[in-house]
Enzyme design. Structure first.
Site, short mmCIF file in Angstrom:
data_model
loop_
_atom_site.label_atom_id
_atom_site.label_comp_id
_atom_site.label_asym_id
_atom_site.label_seq_id
_atom_site.Cartn_x
_atom_site.Cartn_y
_atom_site.Cartn_z
N PRO A 64 0.81 -1.21 0.00
CA PRO A 64 0.00 0.00 0.00
C PRO A 64 0.84 1.26 0.00
O PRO A 64 1.69 1.44 0.87
CB PRO A 64 -0.79 -0.11 1.29
CG PRO A 64 -0.19 -1.26 2.05
CD PRO A 64 1.04 -1.66 1.36
N GLU A 65 0.58 2.08 -0.97
CA GLU A 65 1.19 3.41 -1.01
C GLU A 65 0.07 4.41 -0.73
O GLU A 65 -1.01 4.01 -0.35
CB GLU A 65 1.85 3.64 -2.38
CG GLU A 65 2.80 2.51 -2.75
CD GLU A 65 3.51 2.72 -4.08
OE1 GLU A 65 3.66 3.88 -4.50
OE2 GLU A 65 3.89 1.72 -4.71
N HIS A 98 -3.49 -15.16 9.95
CA HIS A 98 -2.70 -13.92 9.97
C HIS A 98 -3.48 -12.72 10.46
O HIS A 98 -3.13 -11.59 10.16
CB HIS A 98 -2.09 -13.63 8.60
CG HIS A 98 -1.39 -14.81 7.99
ND1 HIS A 98 -0.33 -15.43 8.60
CD2 HIS A 98 -1.63 -15.48 6.85
CE1 HIS A 98 0.07 -16.44 7.85
NE2 HIS A 98 -0.70 -16.50 6.78
N ARG A 147 2.92 -11.07 6.33
CA ARG A 147 4.36 -10.88 6.50
C ARG A 147 4.73 -10.16 7.78
O ARG A 147 5.92 -10.10 8.14
CB ARG A 147 4.92 -10.12 5.29
CG ARG A 147 4.95 -10.99 4.05
CD ARG A 147 5.47 -10.23 2.86
NE ARG A 147 6.92 -10.08 2.91
CZ ARG A 147 7.61 -9.51 1.93
NH1 ARG A 147 7.00 -9.06 0.85
NH2 ARG A 147 8.91 -9.41 2.01
N ARG A 202 20.82 17.06 -2.71
CA ARG A 202 21.18 15.64 -2.66
C ARG A 202 21.87 15.21 -3.95
O ARG A 202 21.62 15.74 -5.02
CB ARG A 202 19.92 14.79 -2.44
CG ARG A 202 19.12 15.17 -1.20
CD ARG A 202 19.65 14.48 0.02
NE ARG A 202 19.53 13.04 -0.14
CZ ARG A 202 18.46 12.34 0.18
NH1 ARG A 202 17.44 12.94 0.71
NH2 ARG A 202 18.42 11.05 0.00
#
Length: 277
Positions: A2-3, A95, A114, A157
DNA sequence: AGACAAACCTGTCTGC
DNA sequence: TGCAGACAGGTTTGTC
């Protein structure tokens, strides 16, 4: 998984939980993020006996606010985390790690095979002091991302531009899929050294980031394998990806074969012809 | 500063 | 069919 668009989709689909009262909390007892054990007591103090007042998002983090509680619940979905609003009678899948029992015969469940996700608490009104939220940068969907700001950070940067986009302390919410997609849309190579980004291209990239995230959000997010919203529905944005996971396919703009390259240990997809350094 | 790898975990897919 | 290896949308930590 998920973003920003996926997390925002979850936030929006949690709206029906607002007003529900929490009567109990259960935890699997297994550690989540970075092997740290869940602070179940803190979670109980923050939520049990209170009603859900709202759900906010900061970058990829969700904050659940409760009535008359000074702490909010903080959730990060990691790679495979799911936050779902279900009827209590629905079987609990494997899970499942945290379950809030809600009024109306419903449950809010956090599951994560996970276990890269996080569930914790953050002081309401002072969330930004939480270690996970302290260094989050601007939110691209809140109109905070400008070319000028991106340019300023880029000049400071020497890293590759894609690495810069993934830096949550600059822009909060971009992940591996949308970093590739935004760079493709802006026609800039992911390997361009940040400090060489022109102001004009910074403007273009900032607009591309916002456009790519907005479109994904209107499609309910990208589901490549695991992502579903709070109702268990997959997002529809996968078919709208231009380069991500499309190695060898023709670039939608110039028809050159899309390439895959590992940058910062993450798969990166780009068009070698129309994305220039 | 930044590149890189490993770590945290499980599931899935590929190739032999 | 079985097994080893690669790979996965995120973040942190340590090394060079």
């Amino acid at each position: 998984m998920p973003e920003l668009p996926e997390v925002e989709t979850v936030r929006r689909t949690l709206a029906p939980a607002v007003g529900a009262k929490v009567s109990a909390l259960w935890s699997s007892g297994l550690p989540l993020h970075m092997k740290r054990p869940l602070d179940v007591d803190a979670l109980r103090r923050a939520s049990v006996g209170a009603s859900i007042e709202g759900v906010r998002r900061l970058g990829k983090y969700l904050l659940i606010d409760f009535s008359r509680r000074s702490d909010s619940v903080l959730v990060h979905l990691g790679m495979t985390g799911r936050l779902r609003l279900v009827r209590a009678s629905e079987p609990r899948g494997a899970h499942t790690h945290v379950v809030w029992t809600l009024s109306g015969g419903r449950e809010l469940r956090f599951s994560d095979p996970r276990r890269f996700g996080q569930v914790g608490v953050a002081s309401r009104g002072a969330e930004r002091e939480h270690p996970a939220l302290r260094r989050l940068g601007v939110d691209p969907l809140a109109g905070e991302l400008t070319g000028a700001l991106l340019h300023l950070h880029a000049l400071a940067r020497r890293t590759q531009l894609k690495t810069l986009l993934l830096d949550q302390s600059i822009i909060a919410g971009i992940g591996n899929i949308y970093a590739s997609e935004a760079l493709w849309r802006a026609e800039i190579s992911p390997t361009l050294r940040s400090y060489r980004l022109s102001r004009e291209r910074a403007d273009r990239l900032a607009r591309a980031v916002v456009a790519v995230l907005r479109r994904a959000l209107t499609k309910g997010g990208t589901s490549l394998r695991d992502f579903v919203d709070a109702d268990g529905l997959e997002g529809n944005n996968a078919g709208y990806l231009s380069v991500y996971a499309r190695e060898g396919e023709p670039c939608p703009r110039c028809k050159a074969a899309i390439r895959r390259k590992v940058i910062q240990g993450r798969a990166t997809f780009y068009c070698p012809r129309c994305q220039r350094v």
